[in-house]
Design an enzyme around this catalytic site. Sequence first.
Site, PDB file in Angstrom:
ATOM      1  N   GLY A  81     -31.298  68.468  -4.884  1.00  0.00           N
ATOM      2  CA  GLY A  81     -32.617  67.930  -4.590  1.00  0.00           C
ATOM      3  C   GLY A  81     -33.283  68.724  -3.485  1.00  0.00           C
ATOM      4  N   CYS A  82     -34.596  68.600  -3.391  1.00  0.00           N
ATOM      5  CA  CYS A  82     -35.340  69.349  -2.380  1.00  0.00           C
ATOM      6  C   CYS A  82     -34.961  68.897  -0.976  1.00  0.00           C
ATOM      7  CB  CYS A  82     -36.841  69.213  -2.619  1.00  0.00           C
ATOM      8  SG  CYS A  82     -37.418  67.537  -2.915  1.00  0.00           S
ATOM      9  N   TYR A  83     -34.908  67.586  -0.753  1.00  0.00           N
ATOM     10  CA  TYR A  83     -34.563  67.087   0.584  1.00  0.00           C
ATOM     11  C   TYR A  83     -33.135  67.472   0.987  1.00  0.00           C
ATOM     12  CZ  TYR A  83     -38.820  64.132   0.671  1.00  0.00           C
ATOM     13  OH  TYR A  83     -40.109  63.657   0.680  1.00  0.00           O
ATOM     14  N   CYS A 129     -33.053  71.143   2.055  1.00  0.00           N
ATOM     15  CA  CYS A 129     -33.727  71.430   3.326  1.00  0.00           C
ATOM     16  C   CYS A 129     -33.014  70.760   4.506  1.00  0.00           C
ATOM     17  CB  CYS A 129     -35.182  70.959   3.228  1.00  0.00           C
ATOM     18  SG  CYS A 129     -36.279  71.664   4.461  1.00  0.00           S
TER      19      CYS A 129
END
Lengths: 344, 344, 344, 344
Positions: B151-153, B156
């Site tokens: 996932g993006c979160y 990051c």
Amino acid sequence: MKQISTAILGATGYTGSELIRLISSHPQLNIVHLGAHSQAGKPAGEVLPGLGDELANMPLLASDAAFADDVELVFTALPHGAAANSVKKALDAGCRVVDLSADFRHQSASTYSEAYGQVHPFPELLNEAVFGLSEYARARISKTRLVANPGCYPTCTLLPLLPLLKAGVIDTSHIIADAKSGTSGAGRSAKTDLLYCEVNEGVRAYGLPRHRHAWEMEEWGKAFSGSSLTVQFVPHILPMTRGMLVTLHLSGENPESWHDLLTTAYANEPFVRVLAKDVMPSSKGVNGSNRCDIGMSVTGKNSAVVVACIDNLIKGAAGQAVQNANIMLGFDETLGLSLQAMWP
Amino acid sequence: MKQISTAILGATGYTGSELIRLISSHPQLNIVHLGAHSQAGKPAGEVLPGLGDELANMPLLASDAAFADDVELVFTALPHGAAANSVKKALDAGCRVVDLSADFRHQSASTYSEAYGQVHPFPELLNEAVFGLSEYARARISKTRLVANPGCYPTCTLLPLLPLLKAGVIDTSHIIADAKSGTSGAGRSAKTDLLYCEVNEGVRAYGLPRHRHAWEMEEWGKAFSGSSLTVQFVPHILPMTRGMLVTLHLSGENPESWHDLLTTAYANEPFVRVLAKDVMPSSKGVNGSNRCDIGMSVTGKNSAVVVACIDNLIKGAAGQAVQNANIMLGFDETLGLSLQAMWP
Amino acid sequence: MKQISTAILGATGYTGSELIRLISSHPQLNIVHLGAHSQAGKPAGEVLPGLGDELANMPLLASDAAFADDVELVFTALPHGAAANSVKKALDAGCRVVDLSADFRHQSASTYSEAYGQVHPFPELLNEAVFGLSEYARARISKTRLVANPGCYPTCTLLPLLPLLKAGVIDTSHIIADAKSGTSGAGRSAKTDLLYCEVNEGVRAYGLPRHRHAWEMEEWGKAFSGSSLTVQFVPHILPMTRGMLVTLHLSGENPESWHDLLTTAYANEPFVRVLAKDVMPSSKGVNGSNRCDIGMSVTGKNSAVVVACIDNLIKGAAGQAVQNANIMLGFDETLGLSLQAMWP
Amino acid sequence: MKQISTAILGATGYTGSELIRLISSHPQLNIVHLGAHSQAGKPAGEVLPGLGDELANMPLLASDAAFADDVELVFTALPHGAAANSVKKALDAGCRVVDLSADFRHQSASTYSEAYGQVHPFPELLNEAVFGLSEYARARISKTRLVANPGCYPTCTLLPLLPLLKAGVIDTSHIIADAKSGTSGAGRSAKTDLLYCEVNEGVRAYGLPRHRHAWEMEEWGKAFSGSSLTVQFVPHILPMTRGMLVTLHLSGENPESWHDLLTTAYANEPFVRVLAKDVMPSSKGVNGSNRCDIGMSVTGKNSAVVVACIDNLIKGAAGQAVQNANIMLGFDETLGLSLQAMWP
């Protein structure tokens, strides 16, 4: 109705512009002078395209000329450092003053020096100045001639924090305040990093390792609650003009009970609203109003997230300044201030 | 040069659109099918106005039709739940798969159920799937036929966190990840709260009290570092299309030494860059690239702020998917991926 | 002061929201009912996050329930077609009505059918309805029980055009009106092409070859000036929430004299301002106000550009509706309406 | 593959930044020097946060130092006036030059003086310079050592206009070009009116009564088509970073036949696309690409609207510059240029 002759210094910045808008529709404040040193001589409308006809034609004055005999109330929306001199002159001329700079927000000259890196020119005025977080300082505001209007970040951090601080339920050793602000908070100066193309489609943290407003939060959090606190405050600049949201990451005992503390604290406040549990406010929902919206969600047995939103230029600056002027002058506190946001 | 026949399922969402853009300029991947169930039959350009001529004329296929005999590699950019079936069919048809949904990101079906509220249809595939945080899973990715793209979160959050977790220097009992994301992360569905007028000029927190990605962060933070951790993860949606910034508020021993840990960890990584101490990255500085930029600042004797930025649709989705495909296929890992952001 | 009991139908759209905001601070209008058919039963604040406390708690009613015996004034902010029925019922119940839809803007049912592709249900009311371009219809508005509030584009096009049309100085055979509008003009419906990510960072023309508002401009341009005209009207949607700017490309005799015509026409109008020659207005300069700002520049011996700006939700909708209600009720026309924009 | 050593002067502006991005992924151009006079000495990444590692570390040079012996190709992205001197030096040093300023766009020094208000320092070079509207000047570009890259507005106006001009079907006496541009076109200088808070949520016309680019449109419209023309050109600045849309309001004979003229003219052009009748392009659909998208709609018996979109920094500046360099150097014209937009 009695009209109070009012001057606004620093009228052409973003906070000054918002002061003009609010005061121009205030039933008992009457704008008689607009000060803007570097633009003196121009009609105000040439620098502030949003002004309507009469105000648009009012000439901008050099700051010193802006509080003549007839001025009773002065709002100073000048950079820190510069503000102090104008405040002093206005007081000496017999005016009441709401100062929107940081110059009178600290109780001691040494804290001011630590936070702002300069010597305070009038330390003798610091005791007299009242820190104007309206909901927590009404009695003192009503008796002073000088209100130090709080910073936008401290306002948006202290309002959700103080009921919990006062109740002694949170761990005060490491409070996290992760703040997000619209770009108008950075002011109207022509800097490359504030250009549209640099701000749009981006977000960044700034002010690290310690932003000036951290001192203000810690000093007044303690003063209003009685307990010391350490705030790790990290502000971020967002691609929007207005709006501020502070996310508090808090630890402590029995967070399930905190929502009641917040609700009770603000039950009768016109400008602070606590949303239902787990309902999160949007900064958009307060833009254009003097409201602070607060939401909270319990995230663990000993942790919770509390979120607060304000319009940084209104409850975070010009609106709270008018609220404080209303208190100082004995008016209804909500006079000239909107409860309704401009949405969308 | 050898060309790998590639299909993209869910081609008309925002992640699908970005996959098309990246793969269309990749020297060794060749798009042969675009799947988009609800739009099947239309030319792709009718739904994706950014497509250039040839791709604009390619007909959209029903998902099932999109992996015929000739397809070697499939990217699935479908909603969780729906993705699993397509992944299964693609594997059965002998394709390699990079799945951009959440369906294969967890090692156990029970964690999946807890986070996503549904039963996993193919639990037997979970062991086989490799969680594709590229920088931490190269060996396994190079040997699998199924990559679960992170996932993006979590991407990051884990990239800045893992070097510190592995070094054992931070307090893992209460890690704060305060995240800010562009609106494209919410996908391309016609919901009122994603309308321009509702998002513009506003910021809000969502996903409280616990967002699905918290499970992913905790599971893989532990798997890659060996130590358990608790993440208080609070995402916010911002008025920008692309871009993500995660602010980590961390406690631990000797934070002055952490910058070195980060710098050393990523010294040879093409897509992760650690900035000089106290220099904060902007999400704008990585838009359009597959880079993750990391900055940090020590805020106290035992505390620091670490900030990481990615383009949520690239390193947070389509770009990392291509990076993983490159690893899986034995290509140079940077093939078809930009180091340069589109700025401004 | 006398209070007029007021209902707002279609209260949860963007125009409805703005009506609530304006009327809630109007000294003589008092909101007693909010109608919102599909949301009936919910408290208004659940659908409109910007509302302050009392109004936030007001329950939304089904439209039919919203004009009970006690309502004297109704604002209908409903889609065309749907509005006509509510208007009829409100008139039958003895209310005065300001209708913000297109249903009563045309003098003949056939023009309505041509522009909107449907048969008018109450053609007998068309003669009675007064087209409420306030500055040009005061006498008739003051005597009617039904005002058809003008569209945003016709308002922003006719205000700069009419003084020139009436003077007979422009070539009326091919008037170009190139319009730019914020996205709120498209309403609050969940459509893919109104999503933040589709609107942000883009501009596009729409409504070609002939937008419905072209009929309105031509009909009322002629009615108010006496001369026929043909308008090539091309609207564009812009990445901003509010604001509208119309650029008129005009030909005709002696354009150097036109600025005087405009200045004279609006010298005493509180809500229309003509800027100095060659000074161009920004739509931002009127956001939040009921003002129309007009600028012009002579571009050739027989040609000029005239630019007008309004806030599409205020002077282009809710603000002009309040202005018309003020006229209809015999109040000061500026009551409850701001001359000052919210800037920035 | 042969590598051409390339220098970019004015590397830290928005056009310079885009040149770096495009050229860094060009297979046959190799950046050896970055010039940025006022920032000389700093690493490029300090001024351009979007740069990836190697380029981020490249030191910025004073402009004069940037074309040493080893440079074969120079792109000058400097302000007009300043550019001419650097172009002269680069030519004298034996380099080929693509100049992105206005300094060599006009065929006569007197037109240059009229449009730019200054005397041309090297009129003898004007004959040699080739106006690089790529699609119309390939033969001459392939033989020159100096390309004058067109302005963004002339590119976006002439591409849709020229097929109609050449066919002699439009009334050339009064062509209306109503243009809308993202803010990056105004450059990276720290001016108050380019601040985020002044641009956001607003649109305004500028450059009236006659913008400099009108001369360029008229001169090259005539040169490429053989017929004189008068353009009423009115540009507007929009709240977006990138993107440009020009709306042409045209009169003439048999507009129903114009779509075929456009389609035929660009049938084989890789970077110009004509959409189906009545389908309108969005500027968002070309952002990040070197494409120009064109749409048209017949609005009357003798009138039509033609709309064209480009990314102002790519087809309107850096992309067309690379396209011209490709032609000049005998490369495939599409080398290093994207057909796919970054969408969303």
